[in-house]
Write a protein that holds these residues in place. Structure first.
Motif, PDB file in Angstrom:
ATOM      1  N   LEU A  12      -4.328  -0.125  -7.183  1.00 44.56           N
ATOM      2  CA  LEU A  12      -3.038  -0.726  -6.769  1.00 44.56           C
ATOM      3  C   LEU A  12      -3.199  -2.218  -7.078  1.00 44.56           C
ATOM      4  CD1 LEU A  12      -1.804   0.889  -3.540  1.00 44.56           C
ATOM      5  CD2 LEU A  12      -0.618   0.993  -5.620  1.00 44.56           C
ATOM      6  N   HIS A  13      -4.213  -2.793  -6.831  1.00 47.42           N
ATOM      7  CA  HIS A  13      -4.406  -4.286  -6.982  1.00 47.42           C
ATOM      8  C   HIS A  13      -4.403  -4.717  -8.438  1.00 47.42           C
ATOM      9  CE1 HIS A  13      -6.070  -8.335  -6.413  1.00 47.42           C
ATOM     10  NE2 HIS A  13      -6.919  -7.864  -7.263  1.00 47.42           N
ATOM     11  N   LEU A  14      -5.283  -3.749  -9.021  1.00 52.95           N
ATOM     12  CA  LEU A  14      -5.327  -3.823 -10.637  1.00 52.95           C
ATOM     13  C   LEU A  14      -4.267  -3.543 -11.123  1.00 52.95           C
ATOM     14  CD1 LEU A  14      -7.242  -4.357 -12.911  1.00 52.95           C
ATOM     15  CD2 LEU A  14      -7.904  -2.108 -12.914  1.00 52.95           C
ATOM     16  N   VAL A  15      -3.477  -2.689 -11.160  1.00 46.78           N
ATOM     17  CA  VAL A  15      -2.175  -2.267 -11.606  1.00 46.78           C
ATOM     18  C   VAL A  15      -1.169  -3.390 -11.390  1.00 46.78           C
ATOM     19  CG1 VAL A  15      -0.144  -0.710 -11.623  1.00 46.78           C
ATOM     20  CG2 VAL A  15      -2.399   0.300 -11.805  1.00 46.78           C
ATOM     21  N   MET A  16      -1.146  -3.708 -10.192  1.00 43.51           N
ATOM     22  CA  MET A  16      -0.215  -4.944  -9.934  1.00 43.51           C
ATOM     23  C   MET A  16      -0.340  -6.206 -10.872  1.00 43.51           C
ATOM     24  SD  MET A  16       0.390  -4.746  -5.660  1.00 43.51           S
ATOM     25  CE  MET A  16       1.705  -6.058  -5.967  1.00 43.51           C
ATOM     26  N   ARG A 132       1.144   4.611  11.156  1.00 45.53           N
ATOM     27  CA  ARG A 132       0.047   4.756   9.944  1.00 45.53           C
ATOM     28  C   ARG A 132       0.102   3.872   8.884  1.00 45.53           C
ATOM     29  NH1 ARG A 132      -2.397  10.004  10.107  1.00 45.53           N
ATOM     30  NH2 ARG A 132      -1.900  10.299   7.707  1.00 45.53           N
ATOM     31  N   ALA A 133       0.860   2.851   9.057  1.00 51.02           N
ATOM     32  CA  ALA A 133       1.105   2.046   7.890  1.00 51.02           C
ATOM     33  C   ALA A 133       0.083   0.799   7.983  1.00 51.02           C
ATOM     34  CB  ALA A 133       2.541   1.514   7.983  1.00 51.02           C
ATOM     35  N   ARG A 134      -0.162   0.329   6.796  1.00 46.67           N
ATOM     36  CA  ARG A 134      -1.044  -0.715   6.615  1.00 46.67           C
ATOM     37  C   ARG A 134      -0.805  -1.396   5.274  1.00 46.67           C
ATOM     38  NH1 ARG A 134      -5.540   0.103   3.190  1.00 46.67           N
ATOM     39  NH2 ARG A 134      -5.737   2.246   2.348  1.00 46.67           N
ATOM     40  N   PHE A 135      -1.293  -2.750   5.197  1.00 48.42           N
ATOM     41  CA  PHE A 135      -1.144  -3.647   4.033  1.00 48.42           C
ATOM     42  C   PHE A 135      -2.336  -3.085   3.180  1.00 48.42           C
ATOM     43  CE2 PHE A 135      -3.437  -7.293   1.849  1.00 48.42           C
ATOM     44  CZ  PHE A 135      -2.193  -7.593   0.826  1.00 48.42           C
ATOM     45  N   CYS A 136      -1.963  -2.778   1.791  1.00 48.62           N
ATOM     46  CA  CYS A 136      -2.882  -2.318   0.771  1.00 48.62           C
ATOM     47  C   CYS A 136      -3.433  -3.135  -0.272  1.00 48.62           C
ATOM     48  CB  CYS A 136      -2.504  -1.009   0.249  1.00 48.62           C
ATOM     49  SG  CYS A 136      -2.476   0.441   1.736  1.00 48.62           S
ATOM     50  N   ALA A 137      -2.363  -3.852  -0.721  1.00 49.52           N
ATOM     51  CA  ALA A 137      -2.662  -4.609  -2.055  1.00 49.52           C
ATOM     52  C   ALA A 137      -1.534  -5.805  -2.244  1.00 49.52           C
ATOM     53  CB  ALA A 137      -2.638  -3.723  -3.200  1.00 49.52           C
ATOM     54  N   GLY A 138      -1.664  -6.610  -2.985  1.00 45.54           N
ATOM     55  CA  GLY A 138      -0.481  -7.836  -3.270  1.00 45.54           C
ATOM     56  C   GLY A 138      -0.872  -9.027  -2.677  1.00 45.54           C
ATOM     57  N   ASP A 139       0.022  -9.855  -2.211  1.00 42.42           N
ATOM     58  CA  ASP A 139       0.048 -10.958  -1.269  1.00 42.42           C
ATOM     59  C   ASP A 139      -0.576 -10.954  -0.190  1.00 42.42           C
ATOM     60  OD1 ASP A 139       1.157 -13.999  -1.656  1.00 42.42           O
ATOM     61  OD2 ASP A 139       1.716 -13.322   0.262  1.00 42.42           O
TER      62      ASP A 139
END
Length: 229
Positions: A12-16, A132-139
């Protein structure tokens, strides 16, 4: 599952990064967008065939921000899901965003907060999903703000009986809509299966986190059960 979830975060980080470079009319060097993982990705329980339950949030006062980020997120999803000769990276589900399929594909963080906090906004099942949510990628700063908001929402005092009634009602709907005709026990969805365990834990978090905020830590079902024993 932990490694597959970490791999998805990295992808996700790379695709973003690459999708932002290819987004026309971008108005800043880095997008102020955070990707929030729900479900198996959020709980770090991703399997080889799991899809990604994603919610996209932005925090940007620029007048053109909403339209630019909408194009950007569509590009990210397209790159993740495009079918190639080697297959595709992931299937993506964005229906857990505020207002579901009727909501914007990427919404402002302020709108997300209002929706989650208002009486006529999020349903109990949406707060179940938030466990069950969490920050995964991005800012990263926006991701940290999301984590603080998530903890605030989950720690809100709730009427125990109302939560139990809503959770049982949702469980019954799932049983009615996904009947098992195989004659074999479905370890995930049948009564007494993994889904029941998840619903019990989510009910525990929603009703007891106001007294025990450590229950909001996204540690997985086994760890939360151990903490509650």
């Amino acid at each position: 599952a932990d490694h597959l979830s970490a791999l998805a975060d990295a992808v996700l980080h790379l695709v973003m990064q690459e999708a932002w470079k290819a987004t026309p009319s971008r108005h800043r060097d880095e997008p102020k967008v955070a990707v929030i993982g729900y479900g198996k990705l959020g709980g770090k329980e991703l399997g080889y065939a799991s899809d990604l339950d994603l919610v996209f949030l932005f925090e940007d006062d620029a007048p053109e921000a909403a339209s630019v980020y909408a194009r950007f997120v569509r590009r990210v999803i397209s790159w993740l899901t495009v079918q190639t000769s080697s297959g595709k990276l992931y299937s993506v589900d964005t229906r857990l965003r505020p207002e579901g399929q009727d909501g914007l594909l990427v919404c402002s963080f302020e709108h997300f907060k209002r929706y989650q906090e208002s009486t006529g906004g999020a349903w109990i099942w949406e707060h179940q999903a938030l466990t069950r949510a969490r920050f995964c990628a991005g800012d990263r700063q926006l991701g940290l703000a999301f984590e603080r908001e998530r903890t605030k929402i989950l720690c809100r005092p709730r009427d125990i009986r109302s939560v139990q009634t809503a959770v049982v009602s949702m469980r019954r709907k799932i049983l009615e809509n996904r009947k098992n005709a195989s004659g074999l026990f479905d370890l995930k969805r049948d009564r007494g299966g993994m889904l029941d365990v998840e619903f019990v834990i989510q009910t525990l978090v929603l009703t007891q986190a106001c007294r025990y905020p450590e229950l909001t830590h996204n540690l997985g079902n086994s760890a939360l059960l151990d903490m509650s024993a």
